[in-house]
Design an enzyme around this catalytic site. Structure first.
Site, PDB file in Angstrom:
ATOM      1  N   LYS A  48      -5.306  67.101  55.107  1.00  0.00           N
ATOM      2  CA  LYS A  48      -4.907  65.720  54.830  1.00  0.00           C
ATOM      3  C   LYS A  48      -3.581  65.585  54.085  1.00  0.00           C
ATOM      4  CE  LYS A  48      -7.130  63.675  56.747  1.00  0.00           C
ATOM      5  NZ  LYS A  48      -7.048  63.809  58.257  1.00  0.00           N
ATOM      6  N   THR A  52      -0.380  66.597  60.866  1.00  0.00           N
ATOM      7  CA  THR A  52      -0.061  66.001  62.168  1.00  0.00           C
ATOM      8  C   THR A  52       1.372  65.485  62.181  1.00  0.00           C
ATOM      9  OG1 THR A  52      -2.371  65.313  62.157  1.00  0.00           O
ATOM     10  CG2 THR A  52      -0.961  64.357  63.856  1.00  0.00           C
ATOM     11  N   HIS A 108      -4.891  75.773  57.717  1.00  0.00           N
ATOM     12  CA  HIS A 108      -5.177  75.215  56.387  1.00  0.00           C
ATOM     13  C   HIS A 108      -5.581  76.343  55.432  1.00  0.00           C
ATOM     14  CE1 HIS A 108      -4.947  71.143  57.784  1.00  0.00           C
ATOM     15  NE2 HIS A 108      -6.122  71.088  58.366  1.00  0.00           N
ATOM     16  N   SER A 138      -7.725  60.614  51.147  1.00  0.00           N
ATOM     17  CA  SER A 138      -7.618  60.808  52.599  1.00  0.00           C
ATOM     18  C   SER A 138      -8.729  61.731  53.109  1.00  0.00           C
ATOM     19  CB  SER A 138      -6.232  61.387  52.913  1.00  0.00           C
ATOM     20  OG  SER A 138      -6.057  61.519  54.304  1.00  0.00           O
ATOM     21  N   PHE A 229       4.883  56.237  60.652  1.00  0.00           N
ATOM     22  CA  PHE A 229       3.420  56.074  60.695  1.00  0.00           C
ATOM     23  C   PHE A 229       3.031  55.114  61.833  1.00  0.00           C
ATOM     24  CE2 PHE A 229      -0.432  53.789  59.419  1.00  0.00           C
ATOM     25  CZ  PHE A 229      -1.316  54.861  59.375  1.00  0.00           C
TER      26      PHE A 229
HETATM   27  N1  LIG Z   1       3.876  59.575  60.478  1.00  0.00           N
HETATM   28  C1  LIG Z   1       3.124  59.548  59.384  1.00  0.00           C
HETATM   29  N2  LIG Z   1       3.615  58.993  58.250  1.00  0.00           N
HETATM   30  C2  LIG Z   1       2.871  58.958  57.126  1.00  0.00           C
HETATM   31  N3  LIG Z   1       1.622  59.437  57.032  1.00  0.00           N
HETATM   32  C3  LIG Z   1       1.096  60.006  58.134  1.00  0.00           C
HETATM   33  C4  LIG Z   1       1.810  60.099  59.352  1.00  0.00           C
HETATM   34  N4  LIG Z   1       1.029  60.721  60.266  1.00  0.00           N
HETATM   35  C5  LIG Z   1      -0.133  60.986  59.646  1.00  0.00           C
HETATM   36  N5  LIG Z   1      -0.104  60.547  58.372  1.00  0.00           N
HETATM   37  C6  LIG Z   1      -1.181  60.587  57.376  1.00  0.00           C
HETATM   38  O1  LIG Z   1      -1.481  61.939  57.046  1.00  0.00           O
HETATM   39  C7  LIG Z   1      -2.887  62.035  56.738  1.00  0.00           C
HETATM   40  C8  LIG Z   1      -3.515  62.997  57.711  1.00  0.00           C
HETATM   41  O2  LIG Z   1      -3.103  64.296  57.378  1.00  0.00           O
HETATM   42  P1  LIG Z   1      -3.439  65.549  58.318  1.00  0.00           P
HETATM   43  O3  LIG Z   1      -2.643  65.378  59.556  1.00  0.00           O
HETATM   44  O4  LIG Z   1      -3.019  66.705  57.469  1.00  0.00           O
HETATM   45  O5  LIG Z   1      -4.892  65.502  58.599  1.00  0.00           O
HETATM   46  C9  LIG Z   1      -3.466  60.632  56.875  1.00  0.00           C
HETATM   47  O6  LIG Z   1      -3.324  60.027  55.595  1.00  0.00           O
HETATM   48  P2  LIG Z   1      -4.168  58.780  55.077  1.00  0.00           P
HETATM   49  O7  LIG Z   1      -5.609  59.093  55.302  1.00  0.00           O
HETATM   50  O8  LIG Z   1      -3.827  58.662  53.627  1.00  0.00           O
HETATM   51  O9  LIG Z   1      -3.701  57.599  55.856  1.00  0.00           O
HETATM   52  C10 LIG Z   1      -2.504  60.032  57.897  1.00  0.00           C
HETATM   53  O10 LIG Z   1      -2.502  58.636  57.943  1.00  0.00           O
HETATM   54  C1  LIG Z   2      -9.624  69.535  58.521  1.00  0.00           C
HETATM   55  C2  LIG Z   2     -10.258  70.158  59.699  1.00  0.00           C
HETATM   56  C3  LIG Z   2     -10.127  69.418  60.981  1.00  0.00           C
HETATM   57  C4  LIG Z   2     -11.215  69.298  61.800  1.00  0.00           C
HETATM   58  C5  LIG Z   2     -11.111  68.604  62.982  1.00  0.00           C
HETATM   59  C6  LIG Z   2      -9.918  68.050  63.322  1.00  0.00           C
HETATM   60  O1  LIG Z   2      -9.831  67.350  64.465  1.00  0.00           O
HETATM   61  S1  LIG Z   2      -9.061  67.828  65.725  1.00  0.00           S
HETATM   62  O2  LIG Z   2      -9.968  68.765  66.427  1.00  0.00           O
HETATM   63  O3  LIG Z   2      -7.818  68.508  65.322  1.00  0.00           O
HETATM   64  O4  LIG Z   2      -8.802  66.609  66.484  1.00  0.00           O
HETATM   65  C7  LIG Z   2      -8.823  68.166  62.497  1.00  0.00           C
HETATM   66  C8  LIG Z   2      -8.926  68.864  61.325  1.00  0.00           C
END
Ligand SMILES: Nc1ncnc2c1ncn2[C@@H]1O[C@H](COP(=O)(O)O)[C@@H](OP(=O)(O)O)[C@H]1O
Ligand SMILES: CCc1ccc(OS(=O)(=O)O)cc1
Length: 295
Positions: A48, A52, A108, A138, A229
């Protein structure tokens, strides 16, 4: 050891004291035996923290700003998730093994659990860190909607679970410290979510340089615009809408949730904030890392 066993709840196992999805633990010998290549780029994050987001930035840079090429597959399939294992699907290790070089991979894992071949091959590491309070928020919402991770319980319960590090991939404090301390001894670019949010152009330029790419101003502007975003939330190749509901139930909470700095203020009580600050001081004592928790 299973940390969660109730009903049909997905369980966590452990490797060297770090909680991990049980399916990852089952696949551990394959993960540890992974053969990294010297031209691999490994995206490393605590869950989180903007994984992505940085994946889309890296892919757009790699494709020289060609937006259509980045529509070739959903983001979770473009860069193998090293420790991901959900049989009968191919594991992250198998997907990486079938990928042409140069590879971009993601993990991770805390630094101490990384397969040794990454250090032996002198790979490049791109670490993105996000402030702990927003990470906690998050992760809480993510565990509510992610069917592969344990149910988080109430907010108050999850607050305790997170600070005690009993979440998948372990303690945020140890993860961030572990990677931060390595930053000058390996080929690593260490970025902060909050900096990308504040000045995306500047941070994307750092990633370009680190990847050895020299893109012109127009391409850079395209990458900045395509990775906001709002754009990524509307893009089916980045918003996880293609992930099955059995994995991510976005009717509970969207994957692209808020994407802001400071949402912790809408969740933490005053008492939780004071307690968190004290725990943060203790756990991060002696480290030079500095986070911003509001913009
Ligand atoms: N382009 C972007 N700009 C800002 N935050 C982004 C983003 N793309 C994804 N996120 C945020 O990154 C977090 C997901 O992280 P990961 O990809 O590591 O799982 C989420 O946070 P929030 O839940 O605070 O909205 C998501 O909304
Ligand atoms: C944080 C672990 C996790 C688990 C599943 C996820 O979904 S996806 O398979 O990448 O769409 C992402 C992260």
């Amino acid at each position: 050891m299973a940390l969660t066993t109730a009903g049909t709840q997905p369980s966590l196992g452990e490797v060297a004291g770090i909680p991990l999805p049980a399916t990852t633990v089952d696949n551990w010998p394959q993960i540890q035996g992974f053969k990294a290549q010297s031209d691999d780029l490994l995206i490393c994050t605590y869950p989180k923290s903007g994984t992505t987001w940085i994946q889309e930035i890296v892919d757009l840079i790699g494709q020289s700003g060609d937006v259509d090429k980045c529509q070739r597959a959903a983001i979770q399939h473009r860069h193998p998730f090293l420790e991901w294992a959900r049989p009968p699907q191919p594991s992250g290790v198998e997907k990486a093994g079938a990928m042409p070089r140069p590879r971009v991979l993601r993990t991770h894992l805390p630094a101490q659990l990384l397969p040794p071949s990454f250090w032996e091959s002198n790979c490049k590491f791109l670490y993105v860190a996000r402030n702990a309070k927003d990470c906690l928020v998050s992760y809480y919402h993510f565990q509510r909607m992610n069917r592969t991770l344990p149910d988080p319980g109430t907010w108050d319960q999850y607050f305790e679970t997170f600070i005690s590090g009993k979440v998948a991939w372990g303690s945020w404090f140890e993860h961030v410290r572990g990677w931060w301390e390595l930053r000058d001894s390996v080929r690593m670019l260490f970025l902060f979510y909050e900096d990308i949010k504040r000045n995306p152009k500047q941070e994307i330029q750092k990633v370009m340089k680190f990847m050895g790419k020299n893109l012109d101003g127009a391409m850079l502007d395209t990458i900045v615009q395509e990775t906001t975003f709002e754009k990524m939330k509307a893009n089916p190749m980045t918003n996880r809408s293609t992930a099955p509901k059995t994995v991510l139930d976005q009717s509970i909470s969207p994957f692209m949730r808020k994407g802001i700095v400071g949402d912790w203020k809408n969740h933490f009580t005053v008492a939780q904030n004071e307690r968190f600050d004290e725990i943060y001081r203790q756990k991060m004592k002696g480290t030079s890392i500095n986070f911003c928790t509001e913009l």
